[in-house]
Design a protein around this motif. Structure first.
Motif, PDB file in Angstrom:
ATOM      1  N   LEU A 196      -4.083  -0.579  -7.542  1.00 19.22           N
ATOM      2  CA  LEU A 196      -2.789  -1.233  -7.316  1.00 19.22           C
ATOM      3  C   LEU A 196      -2.285  -1.913  -8.583  1.00 19.22           C
ATOM      4  O   LEU A 196      -1.073  -1.951  -8.842  1.00 19.22           O
ATOM      5  CB  LEU A 196      -2.912  -2.253  -6.186  1.00 19.22           C
TER       6      LEU A 196
ATOM      7  N   VAL B  83      -7.486   3.458  -2.159  1.00 15.84           N
ATOM      8  CA  VAL B  83      -6.762   2.299  -2.676  1.00 15.84           C
ATOM      9  C   VAL B  83      -7.768   1.187  -2.962  1.00 15.84           C
ATOM     10  O   VAL B  83      -8.536   0.783  -2.080  1.00 15.84           O
ATOM     11  CB  VAL B  83      -5.694   1.810  -1.672  1.00 15.84           C
TER      12      VAL B  83
ATOM     13  N   CYS C  33     -10.623   1.693   6.693  1.00 15.47           N
ATOM     14  CA  CYS C  33     -10.794   0.377   6.069  1.00 15.47           C
ATOM     15  C   CYS C  33     -12.256   0.224   5.654  1.00 15.47           C
ATOM     16  O   CYS C  33     -13.157   0.317   6.493  1.00 15.47           O
ATOM     17  CB  CYS C  33     -10.399  -0.742   7.030  1.00 15.47           C
TER      18      CYS C  33
ATOM     19  N   LEU D  22       0.812  -1.220   0.000  1.00 11.90           N
ATOM     20  CA  LEU D  22       0.000   0.000   0.000  1.00 11.90           C
ATOM     21  C   LEU D  22       0.846   1.272   0.000  1.00 11.90           C
ATOM     22  O   LEU D  22       0.311   2.366  -0.229  1.00 11.90           O
ATOM     23  CB  LEU D  22      -0.926   0.006   1.216  1.00 11.90           C
TER      24      LEU D  22
ATOM     25  N   ILE E  34      -6.316  -7.700   2.926  1.00 13.00           N
ATOM     26  CA  ILE E  34      -5.135  -6.998   3.402  1.00 13.00           C
ATOM     27  C   ILE E  34      -4.649  -7.696   4.664  1.00 13.00           C
ATOM     28  O   ILE E  34      -5.407  -7.841   5.641  1.00 13.00           O
ATOM     29  CB  ILE E  34      -5.429  -5.523   3.682  1.00 13.00           C
TER      30      ILE E  34
ATOM     31  N   VAL F  63      -8.753   2.396   2.157  1.00 15.82           N
ATOM     32  CA  VAL F  63      -8.501   1.106   1.517  1.00 15.82           C
ATOM     33  C   VAL F  63      -9.834   0.362   1.377  1.00 15.82           C
ATOM     34  O   VAL F  63     -10.544   0.145   2.369  1.00 15.82           O
ATOM     35  CB  VAL F  63      -7.506   0.263   2.328  1.00 15.82           C
TER      36      VAL F  63
ATOM     37  N   LEU G  88       3.826   0.031   7.090  1.00 14.94           N
ATOM     38  CA  LEU G  88       2.995   0.969   6.327  1.00 14.94           C
ATOM     39  C   LEU G  88       3.441   2.384   6.630  1.00 14.94           C
ATOM     40  O   LEU G  88       3.401   2.846   7.779  1.00 14.94           O
ATOM     41  CB  LEU G  88       1.522   0.781   6.692  1.00 14.94           C
TER      42      LEU G  88
ATOM     43  N   ILE H  95      -3.548   0.481   9.473  1.00 15.82           N
ATOM     44  CA  ILE H  95      -4.117   1.485   8.554  1.00 15.82           C
ATOM     45  C   ILE H  95      -4.804   2.589   9.342  1.00 15.82           C
ATOM     46  O   ILE H  95      -4.618   3.798   9.057  1.00 15.82           O
ATOM     47  CB  ILE H  95      -5.090   0.804   7.580  1.00 15.82           C
TER      48      ILE H  95
ATOM     49  N   LEU I 228      -4.921   6.789   4.060  1.00 12.29           N
ATOM     50  CA  LEU I 228      -5.423   5.988   2.948  1.00 12.29           C
ATOM     51  C   LEU I 228      -6.835   5.469   3.244  1.00 12.29           C
ATOM     52  O   LEU I 228      -7.157   5.120   4.380  1.00 12.29           O
ATOM     53  CB  LEU I 228      -4.502   4.784   2.682  1.00 12.29           C
TER      54      LEU I 228
END
Length: 227
Positions: A163, A158, A213, A149, A180, A193, A186, A206, A191
């Protein structure tokens, strides 16, 4: 005198026989000489099965007690006495015949035997793998490590397509679901994701960097609201 006695005895016998017949058949004699007969018969089991008893044999019209409970007609049968003579219906060979494999002692054929053709348990394909492997209840994901990531810009969204466009991943057609997982460090911050699943360590990393997330649906790809 003897003739009178014989006539009297004959008359009494005739009256007795007529009385028995009329009593058994419920005969009703009319004045003009004609007779109407109402025949009362016992309804055996085979007639009760075909008879329509809904007019009087209902749940509301019958009070069930211990003395009037009885099984349904034909549900109780006598035990078959095999090998007790031909009059019993199952004598001599007990219904197995005199020749053939099924008349011999012991088990005639193994379980699943179908006469030589490929049996059913060999025609069906095997379900390989462990009870939690592919084809069972376990869901298989394509793992994506955290350090992949880092190729995304900070504050961006993302997805698996982004990707692939950045060539951070190679396309995997065998496993359509992505997850993930923890692995590496990271460094990208903020981000968003969007993947099918996250491990606990990956979600913590994250969100620790200010990211979000988002779990997406495996069929539509739309975000799924977590309860």
């Amino acid at each position: 005198m003897a003739l009178k006695r014989v006539l009297c005895v004959a008359a009494l016998l005739t009256a007795g026989v007529d009385g028995l017949v009329s009593h058994s058949l419920n005969t009703r004699v009319v004045r003009d000489g004609r007779a109407t007969t109402t025949l009362n018969m016992k309804l055996f089991d085979w007639k009760r099965r075909e008879a329509d008893e809904s007019a009087f044999a209902t749940v509301d019209s019958i009070i069930f007690t211990e003395d009037n409970l009885r099984p349904a007609p034909g549900s109780k049968q006598k035990k078959k006495r095999k090998g007790r003579g031909i009059s019993a219906g199952q004598g001599a060979t007990c219904g197995y015949g005199m020749r053939g494999q099924k008349s011999r002692s012991g088990r005639p054929a193994p379980p699943g035997f179908e006469g030589g053709q490929t049996p059913l348990y060999r025609r069906l394909p095997k379900l390989r793998g462990r009870p939690l492997g592919p084809g069972h209840k376990r869901v298989i994901y394509n793992p994506i490590k955290l350090d992949i990531l880092n190729a995304a810009a900070e504050g961006s969204t993302v997805t698996i397509n982004s990707l692939l466009e950045q060539k951070a991943l190679t396309k995997s057609t065998k496993i359509p679901l992505n997850k993930i997982v923890g692995g590496g460090e990271l460094t990208a911050k903020g981000l968003t994701v969007q993947m099918h699943a996250f491990t606990e360590s990956a979600r913590t990393a994250i969100e620790g960097n200010g990211g979000t997330c988002v779990v997406i649906s495996p069929t539509t790809g739309a975000p799924v609201t977590e309860e």
